[in-house]
Enzyme design. Sequence first.
Site, PDB file in Angstrom:
ATOM      1  N   HIS A   4      59.998  20.183  57.572  1.00  0.00           N
ATOM      2  CA  HIS A   4      61.226  20.637  56.930  1.00  0.00           C
ATOM      3  C   HIS A   4      61.585  22.064  57.349  1.00  0.00           C
ATOM      4  O   HIS A   4      60.745  22.971  57.295  1.00  0.00           O
ATOM      5  CB  HIS A   4      61.094  20.558  55.413  1.00  0.00           C
ATOM      6  CG  HIS A   4      62.375  20.810  54.696  1.00  0.00           C
ATOM      7  ND1 HIS A   4      63.339  19.831  54.549  1.00  0.00           N
ATOM      8  CD2 HIS A   4      62.865  21.921  54.109  1.00  0.00           C
ATOM      9  CE1 HIS A   4      64.363  20.333  53.892  1.00  0.00           C
ATOM     10  NE2 HIS A   4      64.107  21.601  53.610  1.00  0.00           N
ATOM     11  N   ASP A  37      70.409  34.641  44.119  1.00  0.00           N
ATOM     12  CA  ASP A  37      71.001  33.507  43.414  1.00  0.00           C
ATOM     13  C   ASP A  37      71.515  32.529  44.458  1.00  0.00           C
ATOM     14  O   ASP A  37      72.103  32.930  45.465  1.00  0.00           O
ATOM     15  CB  ASP A  37      72.167  33.961  42.529  1.00  0.00           C
ATOM     16  CG  ASP A  37      71.710  34.561  41.208  1.00  0.00           C
ATOM     17  OD1 ASP A  37      70.505  34.871  41.083  1.00  0.00           O
ATOM     18  OD2 ASP A  37      72.557  34.735  40.314  1.00  0.00           O
ATOM     19  N   HIS A  91      63.138  26.403  41.707  1.00  0.00           N
ATOM     20  CA  HIS A  91      63.845  25.131  41.613  1.00  0.00           C
ATOM     21  C   HIS A  91      63.451  24.290  42.818  1.00  0.00           C
ATOM     22  O   HIS A  91      62.807  24.767  43.752  1.00  0.00           O
ATOM     23  CB  HIS A  91      65.363  25.327  41.552  1.00  0.00           C
ATOM     24  CG  HIS A  91      65.970  25.731  42.853  1.00  0.00           C
ATOM     25  ND1 HIS A  91      65.981  27.029  43.304  1.00  0.00           N
ATOM     26  CD2 HIS A  91      66.592  25.003  43.819  1.00  0.00           C
ATOM     27  CE1 HIS A  91      66.581  27.096  44.481  1.00  0.00           C
ATOM     28  NE2 HIS A  91      66.961  25.877  44.825  1.00  0.00           N
TER      29      HIS A  91
END
Length: 385
Positions: free
Chosen positions: A263, A306, A336
């Site tokens: 990835h 962010d 996350h």
Amino acid sequence: MPIYHKLGKIPQKRHTQFEKPDGSLYYEQLFGTIGFDGMSSLLYHIHRPTQVKEVGEPLDMSPKIAVEKNITSRKLIGFDVEPKKDFLESREPLLVNSDVHVGLAAPKQSMSSYFYKNADADEMLFIHKGSGTLKTFLGNIPFEYGDYLIIPRGMIYQIEFDTEDNRILYAESFHPIYTPKRYRNWFGQLLEHSPFCERDYKLPQDLEAHDETGEFLMKIKKQGMLHSLVYATHPFDVVGWDGYNFPYGFSIHNFEPITGRVHQPPPVHQTFETGTFVICSFCPRLYDYHPKAIPAPYNHSNIDSDEVLYYVDGDFMSRTGIGPGYISLHPAGIPHGPHPGTYEASIGKKGTEELAVMIDTFKPLQVTENALRIDDGEYYKSWIE
């Protein structure tokens, strides 16, 4: 954007007499950035570009902040932003800081009764729905679904839409928007490993020079205020120009993703950068081809930035409950990653058809009242198994 372009008629030498057919002079203007040190273009006007007849009362365009210090992951239902007739009135800032304002717009009508200039910020408009023409005093750029439009600060423009069904993601950047340094050589040319090159750009064409006097309404955004000025001559009176400072378009469909055996991190998707945030394009691509590869992204902590992800089209393999026009906000301070089940389900898959735009900011984003109106209020719980 370090690429040279020119349109129309220009004199052989800079800062010299350039005569009209009647023997009078065209008026030269340096349209530059960072004082006299940044990218610039030289423009030649039929009339003096300085003739202001009236200055009206300004309108405060400052975003209304609802959450100043946010740590909540959020999902905004972007197509719930209500369409409005006027282009500027339709723009709704959603996530903002001192470096960038990110928002959505759903204008129904073309901008034809006035001209617009953002004197504070470079603008990035991403066309999710609709088509038309960006008209500027440096030429016109046709646009369609999937186009980024980069409009440098101070650029005078109008937008002509083909229909009333238009959806736009926009970013107002208080720092210049450039192509990524990692993909440029020391001369500014995009390198061979770049996922796009200069021939992919949509450059201004069809320069329209209007020799008109009268009253022309110009709306100028400066220091968060929208000022209305009346000019004595048509703003699109440039007969020729050359240089490096001009608007351009780039289609997300021309972004060629970089893939690998395992990835790849988000910076390989980078399309634009500033000193304070980056813009990335997630496009249809082959998945990782290591025999043990897990195509879904690994969990990661947003320690320094962010992350805003705008979902355009296709199958968003690491997310559930996501559709076109949605925005996810993953704030700095908490990790996350892929939603439960998507990590394992990605194993063995060969590719993705997802299309999305990501904006990562290096300062925390504030959440506006507009954003709360389209926030589903439940997204932060979506990783619970």
